[in-house]
Design a protein around this motif. Sequence first.
Motif, PDB file in Angstrom:
ATOM      1  N   UNK A 203       0.833  -1.211   0.000  1.00 53.20           N
ATOM      2  CA  UNK A 203       0.000   0.000   0.000  1.00 53.20           C
ATOM      3  C   UNK A 203       0.862   1.253   0.000  1.00 53.20           C
ATOM      4  N   UNK A 204       1.962   1.240   0.737  1.00 53.20           N
ATOM      5  CA  UNK A 204       2.867   2.396   0.753  1.00 53.20           C
ATOM      6  C   UNK A 204       3.470   2.618  -0.632  1.00 53.20           C
ATOM      7  N   UNK A 205       3.906   1.547  -1.276  1.00 53.32           N
ATOM      8  CA  UNK A 205       4.505   1.683  -2.604  1.00 53.32           C
ATOM      9  C   UNK A 205       3.487   2.097  -3.655  1.00 53.32           C
ATOM     10  N   UNK A 206       2.244   1.691  -3.476  1.00 50.69           N
ATOM     11  CA  UNK A 206       1.209   2.010  -4.465  1.00 50.69           C
ATOM     12  C   UNK A 206       0.468   3.306  -4.175  1.00 50.69           C
ATOM     13  N   UNK A 207       0.869   4.016  -3.139  1.00 49.11           N
ATOM     14  CA  UNK A 207       0.249   5.297  -2.797  1.00 49.11           C
ATOM     15  C   UNK A 207       0.523   6.291  -3.931  1.00 49.11           C
ATOM     16  N   UNK A 208      -0.528   6.692  -4.614  1.00 52.30           N
ATOM     17  CA  UNK A 208      -0.390   7.566  -5.792  1.00 52.30           C
ATOM     18  C   UNK A 208       0.211   8.931  -5.457  1.00 52.30           C
ATOM     19  N   UNK A 209       0.003   9.407  -4.253  1.00 52.59           N
ATOM     20  CA  UNK A 209       0.525  10.721  -3.898  1.00 52.59           C
ATOM     21  C   UNK A 209       2.048  10.734  -3.815  1.00 52.59           C
ATOM     22  N   UNK A 210       2.657   9.573  -3.662  1.00 50.70           N
ATOM     23  CA  UNK A 210       4.123   9.488  -3.573  1.00 50.70           C
ATOM     24  C   UNK A 210       4.785   9.236  -4.925  1.00 50.70           C
ATOM     25  N   UNK A 211       4.023   8.792  -5.910  1.00 49.52           N
ATOM     26  CA  UNK A 211       4.571   8.436  -7.232  1.00 49.52           C
ATOM     27  C   UNK A 211       5.699   7.415  -7.090  1.00 49.52           C
ATOM     28  N   UNK A 212       5.534   6.469  -6.184  1.00 49.05           N
ATOM     29  CA  UNK A 212       6.585   5.493  -5.894  1.00 49.05           C
ATOM     30  C   UNK A 212       6.894   4.600  -7.082  1.00 49.05           C
ATOM     31  N   UNK A 213       5.868   4.128  -7.759  1.00 51.25           N
ATOM     32  CA  UNK A 213       6.101   3.226  -8.889  1.00 51.25           C
ATOM     33  C   UNK A 213       6.915   3.942  -9.963  1.00 51.25           C
ATOM     34  N   UNK A 214       6.600   5.196 -10.226  1.00 50.24           N
ATOM     35  CA  UNK A 214       7.353   5.959 -11.221  1.00 50.24           C
ATOM     36  C   UNK A 214       8.805   6.128 -10.796  1.00 50.24           C
ATOM     37  N   UNK A 215       9.051   6.192  -9.503  1.00 51.91           N
ATOM     38  CA  UNK A 215      10.421   6.333  -9.002  1.00 51.91           C
ATOM     39  C   UNK A 215      11.171   5.003  -9.051  1.00 51.91           C
ATOM     40  N   UNK A 216      10.431   3.893  -9.001  1.00 51.09           N
ATOM     41  CA  UNK A 216      11.072   2.577  -9.038  1.00 51.09           C
ATOM     42  C   UNK A 216      11.378   2.099 -10.452  1.00 51.09           C
ATOM     43  N   UNK A 217      10.550   2.466 -11.407  1.00 56.13           N
ATOM     44  CA  UNK A 217      10.681   1.948 -12.773  1.00 56.13           C
ATOM     45  C   UNK A 217      12.070   2.123 -13.396  1.00 56.13           C
ATOM     46  N   UNK A 218      12.747   3.259 -13.248  1.00 56.68           N
ATOM     47  CA  UNK A 218      14.083   3.371 -13.859  1.00 56.68           C
ATOM     48  C   UNK A 218      15.081   2.335 -13.327  1.00 56.68           C
ATOM     49  N   UNK A 219      14.863   1.834 -12.136  1.00 54.84           N
ATOM     50  CA  UNK A 219      15.793   0.880 -11.549  1.00 54.84           C
ATOM     51  C   UNK A 219      15.609  -0.539 -12.100  1.00 54.84           C
ATOM     52  N   UNK A 220      14.601  -0.755 -12.921  1.00 54.13           N
ATOM     53  CA  UNK A 220      14.468  -2.066 -13.559  1.00 54.13           C
ATOM     54  C   UNK A 220      15.543  -2.254 -14.627  1.00 54.13           C
ATOM     55  N   UNK A 221      16.201  -1.163 -15.022  1.00 55.01           N
ATOM     56  CA  UNK A 221      17.272  -1.223 -16.008  1.00 55.01           C
ATOM     57  C   UNK A 221      18.578  -0.660 -15.445  1.00 55.01           C
ATOM     58  N   UNK A 222      18.725  -0.673 -14.138  1.00 53.56           N
ATOM     59  CA  UNK A 222      19.898  -0.119 -13.456  1.00 53.56           C
ATOM     60  C   UNK A 222      21.108  -1.006 -13.733  1.00 53.56           C
TER      61      UNK A 222
END
Length: 80
Positions: free
Chosen positions: A38-57
């Motif tokens: 729930x913390x990661x999926x909280x839309x107000x934090x844009x967490x998923x958008x912050x995690x996506x670049x690290x899939x190609x780190x």
Amino acid sequence: REHGPGMETLLRELSRPRPPPQLGPLLCNLSQLPEGRRELLDRSRCSVQRLLPFTQYKDSVAHRRGIVGALRNCCFEYGE
């Protein structure tokens, strides 16, 4: 479960030039809990958008695996 520094602090660490190597696996482990998802999926934090670049780190396989695992775990969260 004790309250630690919070998900926002962990996500802020991702913006550092060289994030700690254990951060990806830690987020993966936290996302196994409903509260973590729930913390990661909280839309107000844009967490998923912050995690996506690290899939190609390219600098760390551990980061990539951990972040991909966290995103995969978030797929198991469902709305009520």
